[in-house]
Design an enzyme around this catalytic site. Structure first.
Site, PDB file in Angstrom:
ATOM      1  CE  LYS A  54      -3.874  -2.210   2.300  1.00 26.91           C
ATOM      2  NZ  LYS A  54      -4.407  -2.664   3.580  1.00 26.91           N
ATOM      3  CD  GLN A  98      -3.676  -4.581   6.841  1.00 29.48           C
ATOM      4  OE1 GLN A  98      -3.531  -3.538   6.226  1.00 29.48           O
ATOM      5  NE2 GLN A  98      -4.165  -5.665   6.270  1.00 29.48           N
ATOM      6  CG  ASP A 121     -10.209  -0.409   4.497  1.00 31.89           C
ATOM      7  OD1 ASP A 121      -9.874  -0.602   3.314  1.00 31.89           O
ATOM      8  OD2 ASP A 121      -9.570  -0.834   5.470  1.00 31.89           O
TER       9      ASP A 121
END
Ligand code: NAD
Length: 283
Positions: A54, A98, A121
């Site tokens: 990322k 995460q 997200d």
């Protein structure tokens, strides 16, 4: 091979190139550099790889990234505090935690604590609610990336039979809603579905997101169907396999994504898309 190979890597590369241009414009016109914060609790090796990928993608697109690395034994309250600080930070436009986090951290509460305007997200209930209501908002990166991929195929989705295998909040459910929004007739299959093949073999568009290596075999696919393989399964020899038996399926499908090099690159590129959109909203 009869199926067209859907090259996620190439489509993602083009998307990232377009984003770089948007980022440059945002910087020169408004003095805004999109900023993405990644919160990583503990040191799960798979998460480390994702986070590294990322970062690399963000850097190339001109997006600023900030790592918040917290020890494995960090308390739930400390993670909540870290999220709160990022919510209040004007240089951060997108926040990603995460998952999964260690046991003492309540993932659901952490997601709920993220400012919905920074929810790149798309996992926050506000984002999911907006998707359900057909309102604009952040959409989970994997299904949104898949829609972008389908759009490159120049196919009219209206009235198509779409079958999604998997009903998770991060892939299956939002995928089904996005296909519904585009006027597909959508079926969601899951672990309790009876006679999976009866459903998959009707699909013009089949999205496999169950996390079961090679579970979709050629005989379960309608000839000419578009097959999107979301699964990432680590095999005993260390290789990666999708949920679709690619070798058999490519002889029946009309178009198919490989694993790796299909959906995965689109997920990351779409995270950048969402981060740039979050930054643009503040201009
Ligand atoms: P999950 O475990 O949360 O959900 C799996 C879903 O599959 C469940 O809804 C379950 O009901 C269904 N399922 C399981 N076994 C089944 C069976 N035998 N028949 C029918 N349905 C069955 O997983 P997830 O987070 O949605 O991820 C699914 C897969 O996609 C995993 O392999 C994951 O690694 C992969 N993934 C890939 C990307 C990417 O960027 N390529 C992103 C997210 C997830």
């Amino acid at each position: 091979m009869t199926a067209e190979l859907i090259d996620g890597k190439a489509i993602a590369k083009q998307l990232r190139r377009d984003l770089k241009q948007e980022v440059d414009e945002l910087k020169s016109a408004h003095g805004i550099t999109p900023g993405l914060a990644v919160v990583l609790v503990g040191s799960d090796p798979a998460s480390e790889v994702y986070v590294r990928n990322k970062h690399r993608a963000c850097e190339k697109a001109g997006i600023m990234t900030r790592d918040i690395r917290l020890d494995e034994d960090t308390s739930h309250e400390e993670v909540m505090q870290a999220v709160q600080q990022l919510n209040d930070d004007p240089l951060i436009h997108g926040i990603l935690v995460q998952l999964p986090t260690p046991d003492q951290v309540d993932d659901e509460a952490i997601i709920n604590a993220i400012d919905p305007n920074k929810d790149v997200d798309g996992f926050h209930p506000v984002s999911m609610g907006r998707l359900l209501a057909g309102q604009p908002g952040f959409v989970a990166c994997t299904p949104k990336g898949i829609m972008h991929m389908l759009d490159t195929l120049d196919m009219d989705l209206t009235g198509k039979e779409a079958v999604v295998v998997g009903r998770s909040n991060i892939v299956g459910k939002p995928q089904a809603l996005l296909l519904l929004e585009r006027h597909c007739t959508v079926t969601i299959c899951h672990s309790r579905t009876k006679d999976l093949a009866a459903h998959t073999s009707r699909a013009d568009i089949l999205v496999a997101a169950a996390g079961r290596a090679h579970m979709i075999t050629a005989d379960m696919i309608k000839p000419g169907a578009t097959v999107i393989d979301v699964g990432i399964n680590r095999m005993e020899d260390g290789s990666l396999a999708g949920d679709v038996d690619f070798e058999g399926a490519k002889e029946v499908a009309g178009a198919i994504t490989p694993v790796p090099g299909g959906v995965g690159p689109m997920t990351i590129a779409t995270l950048l898309r969402n981060t740039v959109d979050a930054a643009k909203a503040t201009a």
